[in-house]
Design a protein around this motif. Structure first.
Motif, PDB file in Angstrom:
ATOM      1  N   MET A  32       0.830  -1.206   0.000  1.00 23.77           N
ATOM      2  CA  MET A  32       0.000   0.000   0.000  1.00 23.77           C
ATOM      3  C   MET A  32       0.865   1.257   0.000  1.00 23.77           C
ATOM      4  SD  MET A  32      -3.411  -0.617   2.072  1.00 23.77           S
ATOM      5  CE  MET A  32      -4.254  -2.164   2.050  1.00 23.77           C
ATOM      6  N   ILE A  33       2.014   1.196   0.666  1.00 24.28           N
ATOM      7  CA  ILE A  33       2.879   2.385   0.680  1.00 24.28           C
ATOM      8  C   ILE A  33       3.487   2.594  -0.709  1.00 24.28           C
ATOM      9  CG2 ILE A  33       5.215   1.614   1.374  1.00 24.28           C
ATOM     10  CD1 ILE A  33       3.236   4.320   3.144  1.00 24.28           C
ATOM     11  N   PHE A  36       0.797   4.014  -2.729  1.00 18.06           N
ATOM     12  CA  PHE A  36       0.660   5.417  -2.323  1.00 18.06           C
ATOM     13  C   PHE A  36       1.709   6.271  -3.025  1.00 18.06           C
ATOM     14  CE2 PHE A  36       1.543   9.063   0.331  1.00 18.06           C
ATOM     15  CZ  PHE A  36       0.289   9.516   0.649  1.00 18.06           C
ATOM     16  N   LEU A  84      -4.930  17.089   2.496  1.00 18.02           N
ATOM     17  CA  LEU A  84      -5.957  16.042   2.438  1.00 18.02           C
ATOM     18  C   LEU A  84      -6.445  15.840   0.998  1.00 18.02           C
ATOM     19  CD1 LEU A  84      -8.019  16.823   5.653  1.00 18.02           C
ATOM     20  CD2 LEU A  84      -6.540  14.866   5.260  1.00 18.02           C
ATOM     21  N   TRP A  85      -6.511  16.925   0.266  1.00 16.46           N
ATOM     22  CA  TRP A  85      -6.907  16.838  -1.146  1.00 16.46           C
ATOM     23  C   TRP A  85      -5.890  15.972  -1.912  1.00 16.46           C
ATOM     24  CZ3 TRP A  85     -10.797  17.496  -4.329  1.00 16.46           C
ATOM     25  CH2 TRP A  85     -10.558  17.637  -5.693  1.00 16.46           C
ATOM     26  N   LEU A  87      -4.260  13.630  -0.680  1.00 11.63           N
ATOM     27  CA  LEU A  87      -4.395  12.242  -0.216  1.00 11.63           C
ATOM     28  C   LEU A  87      -5.600  11.549  -0.839  1.00 11.63           C
ATOM     29  CD1 LEU A  87      -3.675  12.353   3.609  1.00 11.63           C
ATOM     30  CD2 LEU A  87      -2.096  11.970   1.756  1.00 11.63           C
ATOM     31  N   LEU A  88      -6.515  12.356  -1.366  1.00  8.44           N
ATOM     32  CA  LEU A  88      -7.783  11.795  -1.835  1.00  8.44           C
ATOM     33  C   LEU A  88      -7.588  10.731  -2.919  1.00  8.44           C
ATOM     34  CD1 LEU A  88     -10.833  12.076  -1.428  1.00  8.44           C
ATOM     35  CD2 LEU A  88     -10.857  13.693  -3.313  1.00  8.44           C
ATOM     36  N   MET A  91      -6.014   7.586  -1.672  1.00  6.20           N
ATOM     37  CA  MET A  91      -6.946   6.945  -0.739  1.00  6.20           C
ATOM     38  C   MET A  91      -8.014   6.165  -1.499  1.00  6.20           C
ATOM     39  SD  MET A  91      -7.678   9.278   2.605  1.00  6.20           S
ATOM     40  CE  MET A  91      -9.096   9.960   1.949  1.00  6.20           C
ATOM     41  N   LEU A  92      -8.537   6.800  -2.539  1.00  3.42           N
ATOM     42  CA  LEU A  92      -9.589   6.136  -3.328  1.00  3.42           C
ATOM     43  C   LEU A  92      -9.031   4.907  -4.039  1.00  3.42           C
ATOM     44  CD1 LEU A  92     -11.432   9.244  -4.787  1.00  3.42           C
ATOM     45  CD2 LEU A  92     -12.231   7.701  -3.000  1.00  3.42           C
ATOM     46  N   ILE A  94      -6.454   3.120  -3.074  1.00  3.56           N
ATOM     47  CA  ILE A  94      -6.109   2.091  -2.094  1.00  3.56           C
ATOM     48  C   ILE A  94      -7.375   1.442  -1.507  1.00  3.56           C
ATOM     49  CG2 ILE A  94      -5.063   1.770   0.200  1.00  3.56           C
ATOM     50  CD1 ILE A  94      -2.929   3.782  -0.658  1.00  3.56           C
ATOM     51  N   ALA A  95      -8.468   2.177  -1.558  1.00  2.00           N
ATOM     52  CA  ALA A  95      -9.694   1.677  -0.916  1.00  2.00           C
ATOM     53  C   ALA A  95     -10.099   0.294  -1.437  1.00  2.00           C
ATOM     54  CB  ALA A  95     -10.821   2.675  -1.126  1.00  2.00           C
ATOM     55  N   PHE A  98      -7.933  -2.474  -0.270  1.00  2.00           N
ATOM     56  CA  PHE A  98      -8.119  -2.522   1.174  1.00  2.00           C
ATOM     57  C   PHE A  98      -9.378  -3.306   1.544  1.00  2.00           C
ATOM     58  CE2 PHE A  98      -9.885  -0.833   5.093  1.00  2.00           C
ATOM     59  CZ  PHE A  98      -8.825  -1.046   5.948  1.00  2.00           C
TER      60      PHE A  98
ATOM     61  N   ILE B  30      -8.023   3.910   5.936  1.00  2.00           N
ATOM     62  CA  ILE B  30      -7.862   3.445   4.567  1.00  2.00           C
ATOM     63  C   ILE B  30      -6.393   3.402   4.220  1.00  2.00           C
ATOM     64  CG2 ILE B  30      -8.393   3.862   2.152  1.00  2.00           C
ATOM     65  CD1 ILE B  30     -11.008   4.937   2.972  1.00  2.00           C
ATOM     66  N   PRO B  32      -2.253   2.275   5.003  1.00  2.00           N
ATOM     67  CA  PRO B  32      -1.296   2.884   5.924  1.00  2.00           C
ATOM     68  C   PRO B  32      -0.856   4.279   5.508  1.00  2.00           C
ATOM     69  CG  PRO B  32      -0.615   0.680   5.283  1.00  2.00           C
ATOM     70  CD  PRO B  32      -1.752   1.042   4.406  1.00  2.00           C
ATOM     71  N   GLY B  33      -0.519   4.479   4.214  1.00  2.00           N
ATOM     72  CA  GLY B  33      -0.004   5.774   3.769  1.00  2.00           C
ATOM     73  C   GLY B  33      -0.997   6.873   4.026  1.00  2.00           C
ATOM     74  N   ALA B  34      -2.185   6.701   3.469  1.00  2.00           N
ATOM     75  CA  ALA B  34      -3.208   7.719   3.635  1.00  2.00           C
ATOM     76  C   ALA B  34      -3.614   7.824   5.099  1.00  2.00           C
ATOM     77  CB  ALA B  34      -4.399   7.381   2.774  1.00  2.00           C
TER      78      ALA B  34
END
Lengths: 255, 668
Positions: A32-33, A36, A84-85, A87-88, A91-92, A94-95, A98, B30, B32-34
Motif C-alpha cells: 500500500m505504501i 501510495f 488532504l486533497w 491524499l484523496l 486513498m480512493l 487504495i480503498a 483494502f 484506509i 497505511p499511507g493515507a
C-alpha cells in the motif's frame, strides 16, 4: 481472490494463524505504501509538508506577534486541507484493495471455528407471524438448545454447534468460523442464506418464506500479543502500519 | 484528453458530492499511507489551534517579562518601524541620469516626499568594509574589516578578512572523537540591531554582508556575504563534460561525464572534504529537455536554460550533508553545476539566528541561494555560463530575496527590517561595459530596483520610515594595475634570482630585500621588522618610505592619464583598536583602473598596466570619492553630506535609543 490468498498463505499453513495474519499485514503495508508512492504527487506533498513545517516553525518564531501566529495557523489549516486533497486520489485507489484484503482477513481470521466450545446462536425474525412449528428432537448433539420462540417480537432462536468449523445435518452444510490453523477459507454464516433457512426445515416446514432477517452470531477470535487480546483488525492495523513506516524509509516515500 | 482541467475538477466535485449525498458505512482507516496522512493532518490541525491559543494566552506574560528584562528606551521613538532597503552598488550617477529621463518614478517620488543625497562610503569603497561600517556606525579602524582579504603577516598569506574557520576534534558523549568545524566572525564592534535588542526592539536582518557566522540578536537574521559553499570556498562551481578530466581552475573544478548507455550519462560532483562525491544522472528526455537525477530527486530542464534547485546529499560516515545546486546543460553534453549552496532547510553550518529561521524561510518562500556571493561571476568570466544564463541566475536569486523581504515586511509590525539585495552589484560588475542606454541590462536592472522601492513604499504603514541606500557606487574597470609589479619595478619588492613573475602567494619573493608588498584589492603593506615574518623595514624608516611610495604612485601614468587618484595612510584615515590590521597605504585608483586579479593574492605579473579583458568590467575598488553611494529617506533630513556610518546612529535615535559615543557616524 481465495486462490490468491490461499497461495500467499500456503507457506504458513502449518503455523499458528497469527503468523499468516502478520505476513499478510506486512505485505499489505509495503504494497500500500508503494501504491501510495506511485499514485500520489510526491513532489507536491514534499513541498506542502515543507511549507507546513515552515508555518509551524514560524508560529514559534513569531510568538511575540499573535496576529502573525494566527495568520500562520490559518495558513497551516488551509495547507492541511490541500494536503488532504492530495491524499484523496491515493486513498480512493487504495480503498479497493483494502476492502478486498480486509474482507479476506475477516473471513479467515475474525471468528473462532464452530465447535463444541464455540456454538453459534441463530435468531430468525419473521415478517408477519410465526408459522406453526414442527419441533423435533435435537440431532446428534449438534443442536444444543431447543428453539426458543418469542411471539411478541416474532423471533425464534436456537444454538447449534459443529466440528472443526462445520455443521453438517443431512443435506445441509454450514461453515462457520475460521477452520484450519493458517486462516483457510471460511464462510461467515451469511445472513438469509439458504443453508440457514434450510436448517429450520426439520423443525419448521414453512421456513424459507416470510423471514424478515436472520442473525447468526459466533465468537470473535482474539490473538494474544504482548499480553493483550487483539482483534484480527487490530493486528492488521498495527503490523501493516509498522511495515508501512519501514516502507516509507526504505522506499523514500513522502507521506 | 477530451476533458479540460475545469472538466476534471467538475467531475471530482460531482464524485465527492455523490459520496456526501449517499453515505454508506465507511471504514475509518484506509491504507497505511493515507492513514498516516490523515492522522498527522489531524495532529497538525490541533497543533495550529493549540499554538494560536497559547500565543494569545501567553502574549501578556511575554510582554510583561520583556518589560522587566529589557531596558527602557531613553528617548521617545520617532517612528514604530524602520525599513532599510540595501541596493548594493547602486550608483548615484546612473540614478540621477535615469530619473531625469523619468525612468525611476518611485525613487524620484521618494526623494521628493523625503530626501535624497549622495552618500560617502568607506575607504576603500568595497562591500565588506562599507557594510561593516553601516551596521556598526564606526570607521574600519574600529570594526577591523579593511578589504575582502586580510594579510597573515607572519606567513605572507591572504586570508578572508571577516571569518576565521578552524577545525578541531571533540569527544562526543560516547567518548568518540569527531571532527568539528567552528567559524568566528572577525568583524569587531557591535551592529546597531544588537543595541536595539537590549531595549526590546526586535529586528529582522536579511543578507547583510559580513554577518556570517550569525550573531545572536533579539529577532531574526539570515547571513549574507562570506557564507561558504559545501566545499568550504566562497563559491566553486563544477563543469562535467564527456572528455573532461578531474581538473581545477579559478572559480571551479572540472569532472568527467561518462555515457552509460545511449542518452544516459553519469557525472560525479565532489563535495565537502572527506565525503564521497555524489552521482548525478543526466538523461535526454524529449526534444531539448533534460532530466537530472540525484538520489530520488529529479528535475527537468530545457537545453541551455538554468534549472531549479536540486538537492545533493553527501555522506561523511553516518552524517548527511545536504547541499543544493542549479544546473545547465549545453551541447556535448556539457553540464554546468553551480556552487554547492548549503541547504537552508537542513543547514550543515549555521546560516541564521535562530538556527531554524533559514528552515522557516525555505518552507515559506522555497529553497534559496545561501552562498555569500551567490551569482556565479567566475563561470561567466570563464565562459561556462552565457550572459543569458547568468542573468537568469541573478534574477532568480533576486526573486528569492524579494520573497524573503516581503515575508519579513508582512510578519514584523514594528522594530527594524533590513534587507540587502546584491543583484545590482553583480549585474553592474559583469555588464558595465555594455553601456547604460535604455534597454541595456543595467538600465533594466535600475528599473527593477525602482519597482522594488515602489512595492516597498506601498507596504509601508503610517509612522514607519524607509531608508534606501547603496554601500558604494560604480565605475568602469578597463585597465588592470599590478601593484606588485610596480613595487618590483621600483625596487620596493625584490624577487629571488631568476624569478621573473610569480603565480601564487609571493612564492619567489626575496623578503630579506623587500620593503613593501601589495595584498587585497586596495592595500600596500610595508615589510615591517617585528610585524611581518621576515620584515626588514624599521619604524624609523616607515614614514619616509610611505611618503616615497605615495609620491611615486601618484606619478604612475597610463599614457597621459593618471592611474592613481589618491594614496591614503591608514593612520590618517582610520582610528580605533584595529588600525594595526589595516594595510599601511591605501591607493585609490582613478575610474577605469583597478588592482589586477593576481596581485590581490600575491602574484607578480609581467606588466604594471594592461587591459582588463575579462567580463568583469565594472568595479568600485577605486578612490572612494569616485564611488559614493545613494541615500534616500522617506522623511526630510538636514544632512547634505552623509556617510554610510551615519545610518546606525540615526536609526538608533529614530527608534528611541541613544547612539553610543564610540560611534563615528552622526545622526542625520
Amino acid at each position: 481472490m481465495n486462490v490468491l490468498f490461499d497461495a500467499l498463505l500456503f507457506p504458513f499453513r502449518r503455523f499458528d494463524p497469527l503468523w499468516g495474519l502478520m505476513w499478510i499485514s506486512a505485505l499489505s503495508g509495503i504494497m500500500m505504501i508503494l501504491v501510495f508512492k506511485k499514485t500520489s504527487d510526491q513532489q507536491a506533498i514534499s513541498l506542502l509538508r515543507k511549507r507546513m513545517g515552515s508555518r509551524a516553525l514560524g508560529m514559534l518564531l513569531f510568538l511575540e506577534s499573535p496576529p502573525t501566529v494566527i495568520r500562520l495557523a490559518l495558513g497551516l489549516i488551509v495547507d492541511n486541507f490541500i494536503y488532504l486533497w492530495h491524499l484523496l486520489k491515493p486513498m480512493l485507489i487504495i480503498a479497493l484493495p483494502f476492502v478486498i484484503i480486509t474482507s479476506q482477513l475477516d473471513a479467515r481470521y475474525s471468528r473462532e471455528p464452530l465447535n463444541a466450545e464455540n456454538p453459534s446462536t441463530v435468531t430468525v425474525y419473521w415478517e408477519d407471524s410465526i408459522p406453526e412449528s414442527q419441533y423435533g428432537a435435537p440431532e446428534e448433539g449438534l443442536i444444543i438448545s431447543p428453539i426458543v420462540t418469542i411471539t411478541d417480537s416474532l423471533e425464534q432462536s436456537f444454538s447449534f454447534t459443529g466440528s472443526n468449523g462445520i455443521f453438517v445435518h443431512q443435506t445441509i452444510g454450514i461453515k462457520l468460523g475460521s477452520r484450519g490453523p493458517s486462516g483457510s477459507v471460511l464462510v461467515r454464516g451469511a445472513e438469509k442464506s439458504n443453508a440457514i433457512q434450510a436448517l429450520f426445515r426439520p423443525w419448521n416446514a414453512n421456513a424459507g418464506e416470510g423471514i424478515l432477517k436472520i442473525n447468526s452470531h459466533i465468537q470473535e477470535t482474539r490473538y494474544i500479543i504482548l499480553g493483550g487480546r487483539w482483534s484480527f483488525f487490530a493486528v492488521f492495523l498495527v503490523f501493516s502500519s509498522i511495515w508501512a513506516i519501514l516502507g516509507t524509509v526504505i522506499f523514500k516515500v513522502k507521506v | 484528453m477530451l476533458l479540460t482541467l475545469n472538466g476534471r475538477i467538475a467531475l471530482k466535485l460531482i464524485f465527492i458530492s455523490a459520496l456526501l449525498l449517499f453515505p454508506a458505512i465507511a471504514q475509518g482507516y484506509i491504507g497505511p499511507g493515507a492513514g498516516f496522512g490523515i492522522l498527522t493532518s489531524f495532529v497538525v490541525f490541533l497543533n495550529a489551534i493549540a499554538v494560536s491559543l497559547l500565543s494569545f494566552l501567553f502574549w501578556p506574560v511575554m510582554v510583561f517579562i520583556r518589560s522587566i528584562k529589557k531596558r527602557r528606551r531613553p528617548l521617545k521613538a520617532e517612528c514604530d518601524k524602520v525599513v532599510i532597503l540595501g541596493l548594493d552598488g547602486l550608483s548615484p550617477h546612473l540614478v540621477e541620469k535615469y530619473w531625469e529621463n523619468g525612468d525611476l518614478p518611485n525613487l524620484k517620488k521618494l526623494s521628493e516626499e523625503g530626501s535624497y543625497t549622495r552618500m560617502r562610503t568607506t575607504t576603500p569603497g568595497i562591500s565588506p568594509v562599507a557594510w561593516s561600517s553601516f551596521q556598526t556606525g564606526v570607521n574600519p579602524g574600529k570594526h577591523g574589516i579593511f578589504d575582502f582579504l586580510a594579510a597573515d603577516r607572519k606567513r605572507y598569506l591572504a586570508v578572508l578578512s571577516s571569518v576565521k574557520t578552524k577545525t578541531f576534534s571533540k569527544r562526543n558523549f560516547l567518548g568518540i572523537r569527531k571532527k568539528k568545524m567552528s567559524s568566528t566572525l572577525l568583524r569587531m564592534s557591535k551592529p546597531f540591531w544588537a543595541l536595539l535588542g537590549k531595549y526590546g526592539v526586535r529586528s529582522t536582518i536579511l543578507r547583510v554582508p559580513i554577518t556570517y557566522p550569525p550573531e545572536p540578536l533579539d529577532g531574526r537574521l539570515l547571513s549574507g556575504m562570506c557564507v561558504p559553499d559545501l566545499r568550504g570556498s566562497q563559491g566553486s562551481y563544477t563543469v562535467m563534460a564527456p572528455e573532461g578530466a578531474a581538473t581545477s581552475f579559478t572559480g571551479g573544478i572540472g569532472c568527467a561525464l561518462t555515457e552509460q548507455e545511449k542518452g544516459l550519462w553519469l557525472g560525479v560532483i565532489p563535495g565537502p572534504e572527506g565525503c564521497e562525491p555524489v552521482d548525478v544522472l543526466l538523461k535526454k528526455s524529449g526534444d531539448g529537455i533534460w532530466e537530472i537525477r540525484s538520489g530520488d530527486e529529479m528535475i527537468k530542464i530545457e537545453h541551455k536554460r538554468l534549472s531549479g534547485w536540486l538537492t545533493l546529499c553527501y555522506r561523511a560516515g553516518r552524517t548527511k550533508i545536504k547541499g543544493i545546486a542549479r544546473f545547465r546543460v549545453t551541447d556535448g553534453p556539457v553540464v554546468y553545476c553551480t556552487a554547492l549552496h548549503v541547504d537552508p532547510s537542513s543547514p550543515v553550518v549555521p546560516l541564521s539566528h535562530p538556527v531554524h529561521y533559514s528552515r522557516y524561510l525555505a518552507g515559506a518562500v522555497g529553497q534559496f541561494a545561501t552562498l555569500g556571493l551567490a551569482e556565479d561571476t567566475w563561470a561567466l568570466s570563464n565562459g561556462h555560463l552565457d550572459e543569458k544564463s547568468f542573468l537568469d541566475m541573478a534574477w532568480a536569486y533576486y526573486g528569492e530575496r524579494k520573497r524573503m523581504f516581503t515575508n519579513a515586511l508582512t510578519n514584523g509590525k514594528d522594530g527594524l527590517t533590513v534587507c540587502v539585495f546584491d543583484t545590482s552589484d553583480r549585474i553592474q560588475h559583469m555588464f558595465w561595459g555594455d553601456g547604460f542606454d535604455p534597454g541595456s541590462v543595467i538600465h533594466k536592472m535600475y528599473i527593477e530596483m525602482d519597482r522594488l522601492v515602489g512595492e516597498t513604499v506601498a507596504r509601508m504603514k503610517k509612522n514607519q520610515r524607509l531608508i534606501v541606500l547603496s554601500d558604494h557606487g560604480f565605475t568602469s574597470f578597463h585597465t588592470c594595475v599590478d601593484f606588485n609589479r610596480w613595487l618590483v619595478d621600483n625596487d620596493y619588492m625584490v624577487l629571488e634570482d631568476g624569478v621573473k613573475s610569480i603565480d601564487a602567494s609571493y612564492h619567489g619573493v626575496d623578503w630579506s630585500r623587500t620593503k613593501a608588498y601589495a595584498m587585497g584589492l586596495s592595500g600596500i603593506n610595508l615589510n615591517m621588522k617585528g610585524r611581518e615574518g621576515k620584515g626588514i623595514v624599521t619604524k624609523k624608516e616607515r614614514s619616509s618610505l610611505m611618503l616615497e611610495i605615495k609620491e611615486k604612485l601618484l606619478q604612475l601614468k597610463d599614457g597621459n592619464d593618471h592611474v592613481i587618484r589618491s594614496v591614503k595612510f591608514a593612520g590618517d584615515i582610520y582610528s580605533g583598536g584595529y588600525v594595526s590590521r589595516s594595510p599601511d597605504l591605501i591607493p585609490g585608483t582613478n575610474a577605469g583602473y583597478r588592482a589586477d586579479w593576481g596581485c590581490v593574492t600575491g602574484c607578480v605579473g609581467a606588466k604594471t598596466i594592461y587591459p582588463n579583458d575579462r567580463h568583469w568590467n565594472g568595479d568600485h575598488c577605486h578612490d572612494s570619492d569616485l564611488v559614493k553611494g545613494i541615500l534616500f529617506t522617506s522623511w526630510k533630513h538636514g544632512s547634505d553630506n552623509p556617510s554610510i556610518m551615519d545610518v546606525a546612529p540615526s536609526v538608533l535615535k529614530m527608534l528611541g535609543v541613544d547612539p553610543p559615543g564610540y560611534m563615528d557616524g552622526r545622526t542625520l
